[in-house]
Enzyme design. Structure first.
Site, PDB file in Angstrom:
ATOM      1  CB  ALA B  99      43.963  52.860  40.870  1.00 20.58           C
ATOM      2  CB  SER B 100      44.341  58.949  40.577  1.00 23.86           C
ATOM      3  OG  SER B 100      44.547  59.351  41.870  1.00 23.86           O
ATOM      4  CB  CYS B 101      48.422  57.314  42.932  1.00 22.73           C
ATOM      5  SG  CYS B 101      47.457  56.515  43.830  1.00 22.73           S
ATOM      6  CB  ILE B 102      51.757  55.142  38.751  1.00 23.84           C
ATOM      7  CG1 ILE B 102      50.491  55.033  37.770  1.00 23.84           C
ATOM      8  CG2 ILE B 102      52.739  54.244  38.352  1.00 23.84           C
ATOM      9  CD1 ILE B 102      50.109  56.535  37.057  1.00 23.84           C
TER      10      ILE B 102
END
Lengths: 411, 102
Positions: B99-102
């Site tokens: 989940a490298s993204c926000i």
């Protein structure tokens, strides 16, 4: 006399100075805020500048105007923080000793991280809209552009305001429609993510809008370089996308000063406790806004909610009490969708954006994850709120720092 | 949900990622790789082992971090696991999708 030092007088730092100037005992505490710049920019305005919706004067005011009287504004460049000595070294050789330090030095674009991005086409056919200069250069280009391939592109996550590139694509669609030249412009949205946004329900709604507006989407694109000669972007897998205008969001990084201080991760963000906003390494350092590595959106609304909780935690820290583990990653963002409409999303670490009403459950007047004119009015009104309410650290009525689950349609 | 991979019943999420790393073994990796039309070479195994180590150390994974790891550069990472290497490689390694993204 004890000394609280805030590094950075942007959205986050200015709000903290205002909160704390009311809360700290004036006879015991001196507040200093450090920034080298003279101007405070309303960064969400950079999105509107290229389309002549805002002019530069809507976006820029003086930093001094928003700093409380009982805080000292120190105008200078920071060389580095020496956290073990509780000192900030300035470029001019002077030093600031602190008892409590708040880092609010933000994030900025680093186009040099991608080969060819800052090449000969930079600000000729390759643009950013995350700086004032970039946004203005893009405005001048779009004013008399005759059409072609417009590519809106995200280099890598995380970026400030992750919805801004989508908004840019939507506003471009609307802009060219009004200029009666939409048929001459092919708009492509290129993202390293697997879809339009990072959260499933919002992605679904936004991809529907992209389709409706005839905007192509290229996902899972990890850029390797910009080819200035052929005007293409190329990814590591060999995928090539041609452009006449490339509007890119370059890699975002924390301030170089964080790197010089040896306090950042590989993107110069400071490791921070996500619920208390205390530095993971130093108990008397707190990190607010885009400068931290917490897994929340890098957005003004997040800094606003953080500031309310951090104010309490600074007071707890000073009084030797345990910190409140209260910050939940709350973000609240308008998404301009063009033609005088907008969406609104409200979410946190654990709850993705869903449909519903805001801020009053079942009433609104704002609708979540649905296009409406009222949402657009909200976005435009927000500029006034920003300058007159938000920066001053005044609580926005009916909008709590932690996210409310009521009025939202979770399954 | 449960899925039969290499003759074993394992727990997976709706995208087909294993939800319990303890159920992973090499035969599962080979079958998941075959689904992605990849046949695993010693180089693939080095990368998979690296990803699993990072996962066990709770280091969040990103393309950038892998490029700087010294184990593999991004170009080769794409050659080994074409198209979306991080998603494909983590699936084969039996660890969660980053989940490298926000």
């Amino acid at each position: 006399m004890k000394h609280l030092v805030i590094l950075g007088a942007g959205t986050a730092g200015t709000m903290m100075a205002n909160h704390l100037s009311h809360q700290l005992e004036k006879n015991d505490w001196k507040i200093s805020i450090v920034d080298e710049r003279k101007e405070h920019h309303y960064q969400p305005g950079y999105l509107f500048l290229p389309f002549d919706i805002y002019s530069p004067s809507d976006i820029i005011k003086s930093i001094d105007e928003f700093i409380p009287k009982n805080a000292e504004l120190i105008r200078g460049s920071i060389n580095k923080i020496a956290p073990k000595e509780n000192k900030v070294h300035m470029e001019d050789g002077s030093e600031l000793n602190y008892d409590v330090l708040i880092i609010a030095t933000g994030a900025k674009i680093a186009p040099e991280e991608t080969e060819g991005m800052k090449g000969i086409e930079w600000q000729k056919s390759v643009f950013d809209f995350y700086t004032f200069e970039g946004s203005l250069a893009l405005r001048n280009k779009l004013r008399d552009w005759q059409g072609g391939k417009l590519v809106v592109h995200i280099t890598e996550m995380p970026i400030k305001c992750p919805v801004a590139p989508l908004e840019f694509a939507f506003l471009a669609d609307s802009f060219f429609k009004h200029k009666h030249m939409r048929d001459k412009v092919e708009i492509t949205y290129v993202t390293p993510l697997s879809g339009a946004f990072t959260k499933p329900k919002a992605t679904e709604a936004l991809e529907h809008l992209l389709k409706e507006k005839n905007i192509n989407i290229e996902s899972d694109f990890a850029i390797e370089h910009v080819n200035n000669e052929n005007k293409t972007i190329v990814d590591y897998g060999g995928r090539v996308i041609p452009f006449d205008i490339l509007v890119t969001v370059p890699t975002n990084k924390g301030d170089e000063m964080i790197e010089r201080s040896g306090m950042g991760d590989d993107l110069n963000y400071v490791p921070t406790h996500k619920a208390t906003l205390q530095s993971k390494e130093y108990a008397n350092i707190f990190v607010l806004g885009d400068a931290s590595n917490i897994p929340a959106s890098k957005a003004g609304s997040v800094a606003h909610f953080e500031a309310e909780i951090l104010t309490d935690n600074i007071l707890h820290y000073i009084n030797g009490e345990p910190l409140k583990e209260e910050f939940d990653g709350h973000a609240n963002c308008f998404i301009e969708t063009g033609n005088g409409k907008a969406l609104l999303i409200d979410f946190n670490y654990t709850h993705e954006p869903v449909e519903g009403s805001f801020p009053f459950a079942g009433i609104g007047p704002l609708r979540l994850l649905k296009e409406s004119r009222m949402n657009h009015m909200g976005k435009l009104a927000f500029r006034w709120i920003y300058w007159n309410v938000l920066l001053k650290g005044t609580h926005i009525p009916f909008v709590s720092a932690t996210m409310s689950e009521s009025g939202k349609h979770y399954n | 949900m449960e899925k039969i991979i290499a003759g074993k019943s394992v727990a997976v999420n709706e995208e087909g990622y294993l939800t319990d790393f303890k159920q992973w073994d090499e035969s599962i990796a080979k079958e998941l790789a075959a689904e992605a039309e990849i046949s695993l070479t010693p180089r693939h195994w080095e990368v998979l082992t690296y990803l699993q180590t990072e996962f066990k150390n709770e280091v969040p994974l990103s393309i950038r971090k892998i490029g700087k790891s010294g184990v593999v550069d991004i170009k080769e990472f794409y050659q080994l696991f074409p198209k979306a290497p991080l998603k494909t490689a983590t699936k084969i390694a039996g660890i969660p999708k980053p989940a490298s993204c926000i």
